[in-house]
Design a protein around this motif. Structure first.
Motif, short mmCIF file in Angstrom:
data_model
loop_
_atom_site.label_atom_id
_atom_site.label_comp_id
_atom_site.label_asym_id
_atom_site.label_seq_id
_atom_site.Cartn_x
_atom_site.Cartn_y
_atom_site.Cartn_z
N ILE A 210 2.14 -2.21 6.52
CA ILE A 210 1.07 -1.27 6.87
C ILE A 210 1.45 0.12 6.38
O ILE A 210 2.61 0.50 6.43
N GLY A 211 0.49 0.85 5.94
CA GLY A 211 0.70 2.21 5.43
C GLY A 211 -0.28 2.42 4.29
O GLY A 211 -1.04 1.51 3.94
N CYS A 212 -0.26 3.61 3.71
CA CYS A 212 -1.16 3.86 2.57
C CYS A 212 -0.79 2.90 1.44
O CYS A 212 -1.67 2.26 0.85
N SER A 213 0.50 2.81 1.14
CA SER A 213 0.96 1.88 0.10
C SER A 213 0.60 0.45 0.47
O SER A 213 0.29 -0.37 -0.40
N VAL B 267 8.06 3.99 2.40
CA VAL B 267 9.45 4.21 2.82
C VAL B 267 9.68 3.85 4.28
O VAL B 267 10.77 3.42 4.66
N GLY B 268 8.65 4.03 5.11
CA GLY B 268 8.78 3.61 6.50
C GLY B 268 8.87 2.10 6.56
O GLY B 268 9.78 1.52 7.17
N ASP B 269 7.92 1.46 5.90
CA ASP B 269 7.87 0.01 5.78
C ASP B 269 9.21 -0.58 5.33
O ASP B 269 9.73 -1.51 5.94
N GLY C 295 2.85 8.56 5.26
CA GLY C 295 1.56 9.09 4.81
C GLY C 295 0.43 8.75 5.76
O GLY C 295 -0.25 9.62 6.29
N MET C 296 0.27 7.46 6.03
CA MET C 296 -0.93 6.99 6.74
C MET C 296 -1.06 7.56 8.15
O MET C 296 -2.16 7.85 8.61
N THR C 297 0.06 7.74 8.84
CA THR C 297 -0.02 8.11 10.26
C THR C 297 0.03 9.62 10.50
O THR C 297 0.14 10.05 11.63
C1 LIG Z 1 4.98 -1.98 14.68
C2 LIG Z 1 4.26 -0.75 14.19
N1 LIG Z 1 4.80 0.46 14.42
C3 LIG Z 1 4.17 1.57 14.00
C4 LIG Z 1 2.96 1.48 13.36
C5 LIG Z 1 2.24 2.72 12.93
N2 LIG Z 1 2.37 2.95 11.53
C6 LIG Z 1 1.45 2.49 10.64
S1 LIG Z 1 1.81 2.92 9.06
C7 LIG Z 1 3.22 3.74 9.56
C8 LIG Z 1 4.11 4.48 8.59
C9 LIG Z 1 3.54 4.65 7.23
O1 LIG Z 1 4.50 5.22 6.37
P1 LIG Z 1 5.12 4.43 5.18
O2 LIG Z 1 5.55 3.09 5.57
O3 LIG Z 1 6.15 5.31 4.58
O4 LIG Z 1 3.89 4.25 4.18
P2 LIG Z 1 2.85 5.29 3.54
O5 LIG Z 1 1.68 5.38 4.46
O6 LIG Z 1 3.55 6.61 3.38
O7 LIG Z 1 2.51 4.67 2.24
C10 LIG Z 1 3.39 3.67 10.94
C11 LIG Z 1 4.51 4.30 11.68
C12 LIG Z 1 2.43 0.18 13.14
N3 LIG Z 1 1.26 0.00 12.48
N4 LIG Z 1 3.09 -0.91 13.57
#
Ligand SMILES: Cc1ncc(C[n+]2csc(CCOP(=O)(O)OP(=O)(O)O)c2C)c(N)n1
Length: 279
Positions: free
Chosen positions: A56-59, A100-102, A132-134
């Motif tokens: 989950i995330g923008c990526s 990067v969180g993922d 990014g997404m949150t």
């Molecule tokens: C178990 C869980 N914890 C937290 C979240 C909330 N959450 C969704 S996306 C995200 C982080 C996004 O950042 P990243 O993975 O770096 O991807 P980006 O959006 O920057 O591409 C979080 C903390 C979730 N969906 N599920």
């Protein structure tokens, strides 16, 4: 738009069902997606042979937009789903696309162990320095001293260097590119996809909306120049002093090894176990 680009859009994107996309104007994710479909097209892989998994995330939205076999799973678990798919269907080219969180926060353990096992998977990590997404919380790659919603007085943690982490954890193929160096990015994807074993591509990217805006780089061009100015070719880096390399990162291929691949070793174990049972 050139005829070639139009052809790629129609061939690989779910342009008629899933667009418009959710990404902000100028987001580096579009450049990564473009490089990925050009790399796949260059390799002549059939869409049915490819699995693109994400968390989950923008990526993590990327699989939504492409006409491969796609999995949009839970945060931090792209590699676990990808592992299952690869073990069940070894003939598939399996790619995990992660933020990067993922990849390095919630999914950090999965990442280092997938590298250690040397699974035949392709991990593409979009390093935009932030969640990014949150809403721009700091991530494991947010630079020391920079600003995020959760470090508004300056970040006091130190950033992971993802590609170096992957090398240390045992990945067979490790590379780093940026969204500024588009052709290099495509070439690194081609090499990674061709590689047996765990291939990691860290893509330094721009999130000017959540990261740049809080760090005097509120537009994509300024952020891309920031990436360009810090990127050093890995060969050139070998002739530079630690002082000259301060605040820089290397781009190119960091590791290209040939270790036994987990997916193939696993198949051998299954065969040995079957033979033992038949005896
Ligand atoms: C178990 C869980 N914890 C937290 C979240 C909330 N959450 C969704 S996306 C995200 C982080 C996004 O950042 P990243 O993975 O770096 O991807 P980006 O959006 O920057 O591409 C979080 C903390 C979730 N969906 N599920």
């Amino acid at each position: 738009m050139t005829a070639e680009v139009t052809k790629l859009i129609h061939k690989y994107l779910r342009h008629d069902k899933k667009f418009p996309h959710v990404w902000c104007p100028g987001c580096g994710n579009g450049i990564v997606l473009g490089a990925l479909i050009r790399a796949i097209d260059r390799l002549g892989l059939s869409k049915d042979e490819i699995v693109l998994a994400s968390g989950i995330g923008c990526s993590g939205r990327m699989p939504v937009y492409v006409d491969f076999n796609t999995l949009h799973t839970t945060h931090g678990r792209a590699l676990t789903f990808a592992t299952g798919v690869k073990l069940a269907k070894p003939s598939m080219t399996v790619i995990a696309i992660m933020g990067v969180g993922d990849a390095t926060a919630i999914g950090g353990n999965h990442f280092i162990h997938a590298a250690r096992r040397n699974l035949d998977l392709n991990a593409i990590i979009i390093n935009n320095q932030i969640y990014g997404m949150t809403g721009g919380q700091f991530s494991p790659t947010t630079p020391y001293g920079s600003h995020a919603t959760t470090s508004s007085y300056g970040h006091i943690e130190h950033a992971f260097e993802i590609a170096e982490l992957a090398v240390t954890a045992g990945a067979d193929f490790v590379a780093r590119g940026t969204v500024y160096h588009g052709q290099l990015l495509e070439d690194l994807m081609v090499k990674g996809l061709q590689k047996r074993g765990f291939s990691v591509l860290e893509v330094m990217s721009n999130c000017h909306v959540q990261f740049g805006r809080r760090n005097d780089m509120a537009d994509p061009v300024t952020m891309m120049k920031w990436l360009r100015d810090r990127a050093v070719n890995i060969q050139k880096a070998q002739e530079m002093t630690p002082d000259e390399l301060k605040d820089k990162f290397t781009i190119g291929i960091l590791a290209d090894e040939e270790k036994p691949v987990y997916t193939e070793e696993y198949q051998k174990i299954r065969d040995r176990a079957r033979q033992a049972l038949e005896r």
